[in-house]
Design a protein around this motif. Structure first.
Motif, PDB file in Angstrom:
ATOM      1  N   MET A   1     -82.922 -26.208  14.428  1.00 12.99           N
ATOM      2  CA  MET A   1     -82.413 -25.239  15.383  1.00 12.99           C
ATOM      3  C   MET A   1     -82.288 -25.830  16.775  1.00 12.99           C
ATOM      4  N   SER A   2     -82.764 -27.031  16.938  1.00 19.44           N
ATOM      5  CA  SER A   2     -82.683 -27.661  18.248  1.00 19.44           C
ATOM      6  C   SER A   2     -81.252 -28.028  18.611  1.00 19.44           C
ATOM      7  N   ASP A   3     -80.304 -27.935  17.660  1.00 18.22           N
ATOM      8  CA  ASP A   3     -78.914 -28.260  17.938  1.00 18.22           C
ATOM      9  C   ASP A   3     -78.188 -27.139  18.665  1.00 18.22           C
ATOM     10  N   LEU A   4     -78.837 -26.034  18.896  1.00 18.25           N
ATOM     11  CA  LEU A   4     -78.185 -24.898  19.541  1.00 18.25           C
ATOM     12  C   LEU A   4     -77.822 -25.228  20.987  1.00 18.25           C
ATOM     13  N   ASN A   5     -76.551 -25.079  21.298  1.00 18.53           N
ATOM     14  CA  ASN A   5     -76.078 -25.196  22.673  1.00 18.53           C
ATOM     15  C   ASN A   5     -74.866 -24.269  22.809  1.00 18.53           C
ATOM     16  N   PRO A   6     -74.420 -23.984  24.030  1.00 21.98           N
ATOM     17  CA  PRO A   6     -73.311 -23.040  24.194  1.00 21.98           C
ATOM     18  C   PRO A   6     -72.044 -23.440  23.447  1.00 21.98           C
ATOM     19  N   ASP A   7     -71.742 -24.725  23.391  1.00 20.54           N
ATOM     20  CA  ASP A   7     -70.504 -25.157  22.730  1.00 20.54           C
ATOM     21  C   ASP A   7     -70.522 -24.906  21.230  1.00 20.54           C
ATOM     22  N   ASN A   8     -71.603 -25.311  20.552  1.00 25.07           N
ATOM     23  CA  ASN A   8     -71.588 -25.087  19.116  1.00 25.07           C
ATOM     24  C   ASN A   8     -71.856 -23.620  18.767  1.00 25.07           C
ATOM     25  N   LEU A   9     -72.487 -22.884  19.660  1.00 27.63           N
ATOM     26  CA  LEU A   9     -72.628 -21.452  19.421  1.00 27.63           C
ATOM     27  C   LEU A   9     -71.268 -20.764  19.482  1.00 27.63           C
ATOM     28  N   ARG A  10     -70.438 -21.155  20.432  1.00 28.71           N
ATOM     29  CA  ARG A  10     -69.079 -20.594  20.487  1.00 28.71           C
ATOM     30  C   ARG A  10     -68.303 -20.919  19.208  1.00 28.71           C
ATOM     31  N   ALA A  11     -68.472 -22.141  18.703  1.00 29.45           N
ATOM     32  CA  ALA A  11     -67.802 -22.526  17.453  1.00 29.45           C
ATOM     33  C   ALA A  11     -68.297 -21.655  16.295  1.00 29.45           C
ATOM     34  N   ALA A  12     -69.597 -21.440  16.228  1.00 30.99           N
ATOM     35  CA  ALA A  12     -70.160 -20.593  15.174  1.00 30.99           C
ATOM     36  C   ALA A  12     -69.643 -19.167  15.291  1.00 30.99           C
ATOM     37  N   MET A  13     -69.598 -18.658  16.501  1.00 30.81           N
ATOM     38  CA  MET A  13     -69.102 -17.301  16.701  1.00 30.81           C
ATOM     39  C   MET A  13     -67.638 -17.189  16.267  1.00 30.81           C
ATOM     40  N   ALA A  27     -78.894 -10.971  16.364  1.00 31.72           N
ATOM     41  CA  ALA A  27     -80.042 -11.718  16.885  1.00 31.72           C
ATOM     42  C   ALA A  27     -81.111 -10.802  17.472  1.00 31.72           C
ATOM     43  N   GLU A  28     -80.840  -9.512  17.499  1.00 31.30           N
ATOM     44  CA  GLU A  28     -81.762  -8.530  18.062  1.00 31.30           C
ATOM     45  C   GLU A  28     -82.138  -8.882  19.505  1.00 31.30           C
ATOM     46  N   THR A  29     -81.106  -9.142  20.292  1.00 30.38           N
ATOM     47  CA  THR A  29     -81.267  -9.392  21.714  1.00 30.38           C
ATOM     48  C   THR A  29     -80.156  -8.646  22.433  1.00 30.38           C
ATOM     49  N   SER A  30     -80.045  -8.819  23.727  1.00 31.38           N
ATOM     50  CA  SER A  30     -79.020  -8.079  24.462  1.00 31.38           C
ATOM     51  C   SER A  30     -77.753  -8.905  24.651  1.00 31.38           C
ATOM     52  N   GLU A  31     -76.644  -8.215  24.797  1.00 29.49           N
ATOM     53  CA  GLU A  31     -75.377  -8.896  25.043  1.00 29.49           C
ATOM     54  C   GLU A  31     -75.398  -9.690  26.350  1.00 29.49           C
ATOM     55  N   PRO A  32     -75.966  -9.156  27.451  1.00 24.40           N
ATOM     56  CA  PRO A  32     -76.040  -9.973  28.669  1.00 24.40           C
ATOM     57  C   PRO A  32     -76.831 -11.272  28.470  1.00 24.40           C
ATOM     58  N   THR A  33     -77.850 -11.234  27.628  1.00 28.78           N
ATOM     59  CA  THR A  33     -78.618 -12.445  27.350  1.00 28.78           C
ATOM     60  C   THR A  33     -77.760 -13.463  26.602  1.00 28.78           C
ATOM     61  N   VAL A  34     -77.001 -13.006  25.611  1.00 26.56           N
ATOM     62  CA  VAL A  34     -76.091 -13.894  24.879  1.00 26.56           C
ATOM     63  C   VAL A  34     -75.085 -14.505  25.848  1.00 26.56           C
ATOM     64  N   ASN A  35     -74.509 -13.673  26.704  1.00 26.92           N
ATOM     65  CA  ASN A  35     -73.529 -14.167  27.667  1.00 26.92           C
ATOM     66  C   ASN A  35     -74.152 -15.158  28.649  1.00 26.92           C
ATOM     67  N   ARG A  36     -75.391 -14.923  29.026  1.00 22.16           N
ATOM     68  CA  ARG A  36     -76.083 -15.846  29.923  1.00 22.16           C
ATOM     69  C   ARG A  36     -76.232 -17.218  29.246  1.00 22.16           C
ATOM     70  N   PHE A  37     -76.611 -17.223  27.976  1.00 21.29           N
ATOM     71  CA  PHE A  37     -76.732 -18.482  27.251  1.00 21.29           C
ATOM     72  C   PHE A  37     -75.370 -19.172  27.123  1.00 21.29           C
ATOM     73  N   LEU A  38     -74.339 -18.407  26.781  1.00 17.34           N
ATOM     74  CA  LEU A  38     -73.003 -18.973  26.632  1.00 17.34           C
ATOM     75  C   LEU A  38     -72.480 -19.564  27.947  1.00 17.34           C
ATOM     76  N   ALA A  39     -72.955 -19.042  29.054  1.00 15.22           N
ATOM     77  CA  ALA A  39     -72.560 -19.558  30.369  1.00 15.22           C
ATOM     78  C   ALA A  39     -73.356 -20.798  30.766  1.00 15.22           C
ATOM     79  N   GLY A  40     -74.289 -21.202  29.909  1.00 15.82           N
ATOM     80  CA  GLY A  40     -75.064 -22.401  30.185  1.00 15.82           C
ATOM     81  C   GLY A  40     -76.306 -22.170  31.019  1.00 15.82           C
ATOM     82  N   ARG A  41     -76.662 -20.907  31.196  1.00 17.14           N
ATOM     83  CA  ARG A  41     -77.870 -20.611  31.949  1.00 17.14           C
ATOM     84  C   ARG A  41     -79.060 -20.534  31.003  1.00 17.14           C
TER      85      ARG A  41
END
Length: 73
Positions: A1-13, A27-41
């Motif tokens: 799971m260490s391969d998770l990064n915004p780029d490959n998450l976008r590909a998976a999505m 993932a049982e989390t919030s949409e703003p949290t997902v968006n924060r990760f996708l933005a690289g934060r």
């Protein structure tokens, strides 16, 4: 799971045809949290694990190799 990064998450999505809202639900989390990760934060390690597990349960492998990506199993 260490391969998770915004780029490959976008590909998976894209493979799964999931929106940020869909991923947040799986993932049982919030949409703003997902968006924060996708933005690289930064997000908590626990949240990264939840996201990675949701993608894994959906049958997608993440990889970094020469270029980040995702593939269906």
């Amino acid at each position: 799971m260490s391969d998770l990064n915004p780029d490959n998450l976008r590909a998976a999505m894209a493979l799964l045809r999931w929106t940020a809202a869909d991923l947040a639900e799986h993932a049982e989390t919030s949409e703003p949290t997902v968006n924060r990760f996708l933005a690289g934060r930064e997000v908590r390690a626990e949240t990264r694990e939840k996201i990675a597990r949701a993608v894994d349960r959906a049958g997608v492998d993440l990889f970094n190799g020469g270029r980040p990506g995702a593939r269906r199993r």
